[in-house]
Each structure stands twice: as C-alpha cells, then as structure tokens.
Design an enzyme around this catalytic site. Structure first.
Site, mmCIF file in Angstrom:
data_model
loop_
_atom_site.group_PDB
_atom_site.id
_atom_site.type_symbol
_atom_site.label_atom_id
_atom_site.label_comp_id
_atom_site.label_asym_id
_atom_site.label_seq_id
_atom_site.Cartn_x
_atom_site.Cartn_y
_atom_site.Cartn_z
ATOM 1 N N ARG A 177 4.907 -7.320 11.051
ATOM 2 C CA ARG A 177 6.124 -6.517 10.893
ATOM 3 C C ARG A 177 7.292 -7.411 10.500
ATOM 4 N NH1 ARG A 177 3.950 -2.933 9.231
ATOM 5 N NH2 ARG A 177 2.148 -4.236 9.516
ATOM 6 N N GLN B 59 -5.863 -3.185 10.531
ATOM 7 C CA GLN B 59 -4.765 -2.553 11.259
ATOM 8 C C GLN B 59 -5.197 -1.266 11.938
ATOM 9 O OE1 GLN B 59 -0.674 -2.838 9.554
ATOM 10 N NE2 GLN B 59 -1.762 -3.390 7.694
ATOM 11 N N ASP C 157 -1.850 7.835 3.836
ATOM 12 C CA ASP C 157 -1.449 6.475 4.213
ATOM 13 C C ASP C 157 -2.099 6.137 5.559
ATOM 14 O OD1 ASP C 157 -0.229 4.029 4.179
ATOM 15 O OD2 ASP C 157 1.830 4.775 4.290
ATOM 16 N N GLU C 158 -2.291 4.860 5.848
ATOM 17 C CA GLU C 158 -2.884 4.424 7.123
ATOM 18 C C GLU C 158 -4.221 5.117 7.367
ATOM 19 O OE1 GLU C 158 -1.313 2.097 8.789
ATOM 20 O OE2 GLU C 158 0.827 2.307 8.402
ATOM 21 N N LYS D 103 0.827 -1.216 0.000
ATOM 22 C CA LYS D 103 0.000 0.000 0.000
ATOM 23 C C LYS D 103 0.858 1.263 0.000
ATOM 24 C CE LYS D 103 -2.172 -1.085 3.765
ATOM 25 N NZ LYS D 103 -1.530 -2.407 3.963
ATOM 26 N N THR D 104 1.804 1.290 0.893
ATOM 27 C CA THR D 104 2.648 2.480 0.974
ATOM 28 C C THR D 104 3.461 2.628 -0.310
ATOM 29 O OG1 THR D 104 2.758 2.221 3.365
ATOM 30 C CG2 THR D 104 4.408 3.626 2.360
HETATM 31 P P1 ATP Z 1 1.612 -2.063 5.976
HETATM 32 O O1 ATP Z 1 0.185 -2.490 5.949
HETATM 33 O O2 ATP Z 1 2.387 -2.794 6.999
HETATM 34 O O3 ATP Z 1 1.772 -0.587 6.015
HETATM 35 P P2 ATP Z 1 2.028 -1.951 3.141
HETATM 36 O O4 ATP Z 1 0.837 -2.550 2.526
HETATM 37 O O5 ATP Z 1 2.110 -0.484 3.168
HETATM 38 O O6 ATP Z 1 2.238 -2.566 4.577
HETATM 39 P P3 ATP Z 1 4.604 -1.815 1.924
HETATM 40 O O7 ATP Z 1 5.350 -1.393 3.110
HETATM 41 O O8 ATP Z 1 4.317 -0.819 0.872
HETATM 42 O O9 ATP Z 1 3.274 -2.547 2.374
HETATM 43 O O10 ATP Z 1 5.315 -3.043 1.245
HETATM 44 C C1 ATP Z 1 5.795 -4.139 2.009
HETATM 45 C C2 ATP Z 1 7.095 -4.643 1.437
HETATM 46 O O11 ATP Z 1 6.867 -5.282 0.197
HETATM 47 C C3 ATP Z 1 8.073 -3.536 1.153
HETATM 48 O O12 ATP Z 1 9.371 -3.991 1.440
HETATM 49 C C4 ATP Z 1 7.895 -3.287 -0.313
HETATM 50 O O13 ATP Z 1 9.032 -2.716 -0.909
HETATM 51 C C5 ATP Z 1 7.619 -4.690 -0.840
HETATM 52 N N1 ATP Z 1 6.807 -4.703 -2.070
HETATM 53 C C6 ATP Z 1 5.572 -4.229 -2.232
HETATM 54 N N2 ATP Z 1 5.122 -4.436 -3.489
HETATM 55 C C7 ATP Z 1 6.101 -5.082 -4.153
HETATM 56 C C8 ATP Z 1 6.250 -5.568 -5.478
HETATM 57 N N3 ATP Z 1 5.303 -5.453 -6.411
HETATM 58 N N4 ATP Z 1 7.413 -6.169 -5.783
HETATM 59 C C9 ATP Z 1 8.395 -6.304 -4.863
HETATM 60 N N5 ATP Z 1 8.311 -5.863 -3.602
HETATM 61 C C10 ATP Z 1 7.184 -5.252 -3.235
HETATM 62 MG MG MG Z 2 2.264 0.868 4.762
#
Ligand code: ATP
Ligand code: MG
Length: 720
Positions: free
Chosen positions: A606, A251, A220-221, A35-36
């Site tokens: 995490r 979350q 975000d969040e 997402k981020t």
């Molecule tokens: P959270 O809910 O904990 O905030 P999130 O959904 O925001 O998580 P991110 O932090 O954006 O997730 O991504 C999690 C990890 O996966 C990061 O290390 C990110 O770089 C990696 N990632 C996300 N998408 C891809 C992708 N398409 N290919 C490779 N790595 C990815």
């Molecule tokens: Mg995130």
C-alpha cells in the site's frame, strides 16, 4: 475524446489488455502494477472505441469507495455521465437486482438488508427461542456456519443429514433462521448474493434480459471472489466470451470467508478463449518497499509466480520501530504523523494499518489528544453505532412493520414500560403462529391477552410508529430523520445519559440527520426505491465512507483487509507481532499462515514512499498483558531494506510534551538502591536501570510482589 488519450498513459502490456478485441481476459499481476487502472481504461475503450453504451457495462469492485472512484475516473476519461453503468460491489449489485425483481426473487417489496450485527442479534434471539444453550451454540459460530453455507450456495433444505448431532442441530437452526428472515422480510449479506444467484438461475427471462444488457462484465480483485459470486458471474456471462477479470493470487486474503483462489483456475477452464496478460512494472512504490514485498511473498508455496520491478529508484529504507508497549507504539506513530503534517504532508496520504479492529483504539486516543483529524474505516462503522441503529430501526419500522429485528430493538427504547415478560409473550405468540412480532402485538392487544398496563404501553409504541409514518409522508428525507430522532424520544434519552458518551451519541444522531441531508438520491432509480428505502439500504451496505466529515483532510485508520486496492504515501504497519500478525489462529495452520503473509504483502504494497513497521515488547490486548515476539514477517524481509529507528531524540521531545506529566520523576533522579513506592506494588528497592528518555526502565524488588521491570514514564514512582 481521442483514443490516444485512453491509451497514452499505459505501458505496452497494459495497452494490450485494454485494446484487445472483445473476449474474455485475465490480467494476472502483482500489487500496484495498474490492474485497476487497466480495468477502468478497458471500460473507457469499450465505450469510446467499440461504441458500447455505458448502459451495457457491468463492473464489480471491492468497496463502495472503489466503485465511486471508478465511476469518477471513467467520467473524467470520457467526459460523459456514467450514471447508467452498473458499477458496485457484489453485495450492492445483488441488492439492486433483488429490488428490481423482488417478486421473482420471492421477497417482499419492502425487504430490508441486515448487516452482520443485526444478523448476530437475530441469531441470538433465535437460539433463545429454540431453548438452546448459548454456551453450547455460540451465536457467532452459528452465524459463521450459516454464512459459510450460503457462500457455497447451500440452503438448509439441501443439507444431508449426516447423523451427527452437532450438524443436525446446526441445520435445524439454519432452517429456523431462514424461516424467521422470510417472515420478517430480512436479508443478510450472504443472502443477498445467494438470492441474486437463485434469481438468475431460476428465472430464464430475467437471466436473458441481463445477459443481453451486460455486454461486458468486469471484475476487480477477482482472487477474492467466493463460490456464489463466481457462479453469479458465470450465469451472467454464460455462452458469451465477455468476462474481464483482474487479480493477484498473492493478494487473496478472504479465504477465511470463503473466497476461492481456485476461481482463477476455474476461469481459465470455463472461458477457453480467454487471453492472459501479465503486468510486471509497479508504479506505486519505491524500490526498497517493493523488494521487501517481493522477498516476503517468496516465502509462500504454490504461487502463480510473478516478480515486480520499478524504475522509480530505491527510495527510503523501510523503518522498523520497537516500542515498549502499545502506548509507546501509538506515541511514536502519532509523533511521526505530526512531523509529516508539519513538513507539509496531507493527512489523507497517511494510513495506519492493523490486523485487528481492537488495535485502533490506542491510535484513536493519541490522535484525539493531539487534535489530529482521523477516520476509522471498518470497525464500528458509523451506521453500526447503537444510537444510529436505534434511529434506523424506527425508520425501518415506518417502512416495514414486519421487520422483527427492528421491532425488538426499539419496542422499549426509550423505556416505555414494556417489560421483558410482555415481549416474551409476544415472541411466543409470533413463533406459534408464524407471524411477525408486530402482528403478534396487534393480535394480543385485540384479544386482550396482555395486562392493561402492557397494552397501553404497547399501543403507545405502535401509535407512535404509525404517527411517525403519517407525519413523515410529505417531509424531505432529512426532515423525516430529524423528526423520527426527536419524536421517538431517542435524543432526549441520550441527552440524559451522563458524560461524554451521551454527548457523542447526540452528536451522532445529528450527524445522521446530516447524512440524510447529504444523501444523493437517484429519483429515477431503476428499482423505484423510495428515498427512505434507498437510504436504509445504503446504511446497511455502506462501509465507513459516511463517517465524520467526508471532506476533512484526515489520517486513515483501517484493518489490512480494508486497505486492499488503496495506496498511501506514508504507511504504518503496526502490531507486527507473533500472535497478532500473523494471528494466533494462523500459527498452527500453514494454509492460514500463508494467507496472513499475503495480507502482509497487501499491507507493504500500500505504501508509495514511506513505510514504517512497528511492534511492541509488551502489549495489553483484550484485557491481557502479553510479551509477544517480533513478527516473523519482519524477519522475512532482508535486513538490507530495513533501518531500525531508535526513538531517543524523538521520544525525549514526546516526554516533555505528554509523558512527563504522568511521571512524578525526572530522569536521573534514581540511584541503585533507591527506595521507592508504587501505587499498586507498594514499597521496593531499585536494582537496575536501563534505557533513556521515555524508554528508561527500572527493575525494582518490591517487598510484596518481588522483581518487576517498570517503565519510568508510566510507573508514577514516589521516592522515599
Ligand atoms: P492493487 O493490486 O494494489 O490493487 P493495481 O494493480 O490495481 O494495484 P493500480 O491501483 O491500478 O494498481 O495502480 C497503482 C498506481 O500506479 C496508481 O497510482 C496508478 O495510477 C499508477 N499507474 C498504473 N499504471 C501506470 C502507468 N502506465 N503509468 C503511470 N502510472 C501508472
Ligand atoms: Mg487494484
């Protein structure tokens, strides 16, 4: 920069989100699904493909750390400077707005931000001033009440009298609190948000300006926004279809502080043209960790429902360790970290996550005793330490004499003979006249209302502040800070303080000078803030980033709440016990229990590669010995994802290195029936023995106190 480089590293669903035409969009997806990452790429897309200027972008994230990271990632992706982009936390951005439009926000130009500790002190003082009993009106509860109203956008004058005595009194306190803040130019965290909302709501020109400026708004969040934050976002995006939010209902962990999961539903109603994108692939964690998280969260009702998968293989099982007590737990964790570092792991890839700040101390002590660098986020942050606050209070007074909180803090620190009586007189006068303490002090001196001695002492203090301001005028920020720390007498004061504490305080003050030296001042900041004012605001808003040496490779300690959005290769989720996690208060309330479970879901997710869950059979917390049961959250994870760790081998190593010194006995020197003496319990007879190594326990029948189980390694038993 090619478009392809923005899109290449994304999966299909992520691409759809990033490249969809300008419109409102909700990315609803579980932890670690990117997402981020999508949010960052979306911003890059706007700039690169839609030709939007960074100046027209607004992005709200949860921590300053996340904001800095986000800026860095966009700059890296596009190879441009993202300075003119507004990226920050709700509080940080609100502060920025208020600085730029202080007048329209009805604030003095020199207003200062109070952190929650300042706020609590102010409330304490107020309750005393109102002649109320602190026992009946606990300041913490009052603080909570006031902030909860503000989070809902409610001022004291909006509150309807219900006739209920308690409520009437609370409103009266709230009102008095608002007045004192107004007069002193003080703004608490909740006020930042509320004021920023009112600023936009009540000033059409300001609102229009920012609506035009921020062509694209990103959050975000999103699941953790509260009422006033969401209202603020709505104002900014009113009539425009340009709100991009990412979040995860699973979350949502700030309900207790007014966050509203419902905002996800509200968004869907308020932005009817929005699109929803769901992401299902998790890129962060290995299979067992992810499946454990999925199973755990399935115990909650009313979820929006998502299941995550990963193609990164099952990975390691989750390790579960049962410690005897909290010390043993800390030994275990620190020993595992030692092994990790020995095997070439980075300390910064390791996180110890706990439910409550009070738990950090055990780990800190063990880390310290093994010389392992670590950093604690949250808790007593660097800028919240007493000595730092004192130094900052002088700096604040230099900037704004009417800052009552700062006046009270340092008027007699270091002691300069200004007694409680004098301060009380000044308070009374200030209250009676509705003026600041500084002004009241000036007036009482002018009218000869104080004793000669008090007058002199007070004059000394006020001259000192004036002198400091004069001296500091031409100095660089760090010189200013250094000068103030010395001339105020604070350094002297702590040098005289005996023991490690005083020494640590002196070091912290030196670190403050250092922090000022490293402070990154944007001279052409849009708010025209002086460097000092910017530094002071930073000190109030910052969340732990400045602590210790920011560049050292250190183990990360933080509460589960502050771990949101982050990821670590090796994670310890500690204190997994009923009454601690889930917390005591949540045990009776199904709603809160579900929030605790979401918090646990946050914690588990995490971890990228290695996850340890630990709990203790006995724990001393807040000065009380408890024998907690294992957390239900452990039981909610299917056993096939868990391996239990027996510490035999590891602990005996620990025993020789650190525990054996506290034990006067070697393992095996006991027989049943052996007579022993304990320092506190006196003489007794050994009845049973169990366990091995550091885990060896003996049951003793003491003549005076009866049956006790004791851990050999801690008990210091003497054989008779
Ligand atoms: P959270 O809910 O904990 O905030 P999130 O959904 O925001 O998580 P991110 O932090 O954006 O997730 O991504 C999690 C990890 O996966 C990061 O290390 C990110 O770089 C990696 N990632 C996300 N998408 C891809 C992708 N398409 N290919 C490779 N790595 C990815
Ligand atoms: Mg995130």
């Amino acid at each position: 920069m090619e478009i392809s480089s923005i899109i290449n590293s994304l999966n299909d669903a992520q691409r759809i989100a990033v490249s969809s035409p300008p419109q409102s969009l909700l990315v609803l997806a579980g932890a670690g699904s990117g997402k981020t990452r999508v949010l960052v790429h979306r911003i890059a897309w706007h700039i690169q493909v839609d030709g939007v200027s960074p100046h027209n972008i607004l992005a709200v994230t949860f921590t300053n750390k996340a904001a800095t990271e986000m800026r860095g990632r966009i700059e890296e992706l596009l190879n441009i400077s993202a300075r003119s982009m507004w990226i920050g936390t709700f509080h940080g951005l609100a502060h920025r707005l208020l600085r730029r439009h202080a007048k329209q926000a009805k604030l003095p130009e020199s207003f200062q931000v109070m952190d929650s500790d300042d706020q609590l002190r102010l409330i304490k003082r107020l309750i005393r001033n109102l002649n109320l009993d602190e026992a009946k009106w606990p300041p913490k509860q009052v603080q909570w009440f006031i902030n909860a109203q503000k989070d809902e956008g409610i001022r004291a004058r909006h509150m309807v009298e219900t006739g209920d005595f308690f409520q009437r009194q609370m409103v009266a306190i709230y009102k008095a609190y608002e007045e004192i803040c107004e007069r002193s130019g003080l703004v608490d965290f909740a006020e930042l948000l509320l004021r920023a909302h009112e600023l936009l709501r009540d000033n059409e020109d300001v609102l229009e300006f920012y609506q035009r400026r921020f062509r694209f708004v990103h959050v975000d969040e999103f699941q953790d926004t509260n009422t006033i934050q969401y209202a603020w976002l709505r104002l900014l995006t009113e009539g425009r279809d340009n709100l991009f939010v990412v979040g995860d209902d699973d979350q949502s962990i700030y309900g207790w502080r007014g966050a509203k999961i419902e905002n996800i539903y509200n968004f869907q109603q308020h932005y009817p043209n929005h699109k929803v994108v769901r992401l299902e692939q998790n890129y962060r964690s290995t299979g067992h960790i992810l499946k454990a998280a999925n199973s755990l969260i399935a115990n909650n009702d009313g979820r929006m429902g998502k299941e995550l998968w990963t193609d990164s293989g099952d990975g390691e099982l989750i390790s579960l360790y049962t410690a005897f007590n909290e010390q043993d737990e800390a030994y275990f964790v620190v020993e595992k970290i030692r092994q990790w570092v020995n095997d070439g792991g980075m300390r910064s890839d390791v996180a110890i996550l706990y439910r409550s700040n009070a738990q950090s101390r055990q780990f800190e002590e063990k880390l310290m005793s093994t010389g392992t660098p670590y950093r604690v986020y949250g808790g007593l942050r660097f800028f919240e330490r007493m000595e730092i606050k004192n130094a900052l209070a002088y700096l604040r007074l230099i900037s704004n004499r009417h800052d009552d909180a700062s006046f009270e803090r340092v008027v007699n620190t270091p002691a300069r003979g200004i007694g409680a009586k004098t301060i009380e007189d000044i308070r009374l006068l200030a209250r009676g006249q509705g003026i600041s303490l500084w002004q009241a002090a000036l007036d009482s001196i002018a009218h000869g209302q104080l004793s000669a001695r008090a007058t002199n002492a007070l004059k000394g203090f006020m001259n000192l502040v004036a002198q400091l301001e004069q001296d500091a005028e031409e100095q660089e920020l760090f010189e200013k800070v250094k000068w103030v720390v010395e001339k105020s007498g604070l350094i002297e004061l702590y040098k005289k303080e005996k023991g490690d504490k005083g020494e640590a305080r002196v070091e912290n003050l030196e670190e403050l000078v250092n922090a000022a030296r490293m402070f990154d001042y944007e001279e052409d900041n849009e708010e025209n803030l002086s460097e000092l004012d910017m530094f002071l605001a930073h000190a109030a808003l910052e969340a732990g980033e400045m602590q210790g040496d920011a560049y050292e490779d250190c183990v990360q300690l933080m509460t589960l709440h502050s771990a949101k959005g982050l990821e670590f290769k090796l994670v310890f989720l500690v204190g997994m016990e009923e009454g601690l996690f889930p917390s005591q208060q949540s045990l009776e309330d199904p709603g809160r229990l579900e929030e605790e479970r979401r918090l646990c879901y946050v914690g588990i997710t995490r971890a990228m590669e290695h996850l340890y869950l630990t709990h203790a059979e006995s724990r001393r917390l807040y000065g009380k010995e408890n024998y907690p049961r294992q957390s239900r959250f452990i039981r909610e994870i299917p056993v096939e994802y868990i391996q239990e760790i027996r510490m035999r081998a590891n602990v005996s190593r620990l025993v020789t290195s650190s525990v054996a010194t506290v034990s006067s006995l070697q393992t095996g020197t006991f027989k049943l029936g052996q007579r022993v003496r304990h320092a506190k319990f006196g003489e007794g007879v050994v009845l049973q023995m169990e366990g091995e190594g550091a885990q060896e326990r003996v049951q003793i029948n003491f003549h005076d106190v009866g049956l006790k189980w004791l851990m050999l390694s801690y008990a210091k038993l003497e054989v008779l």
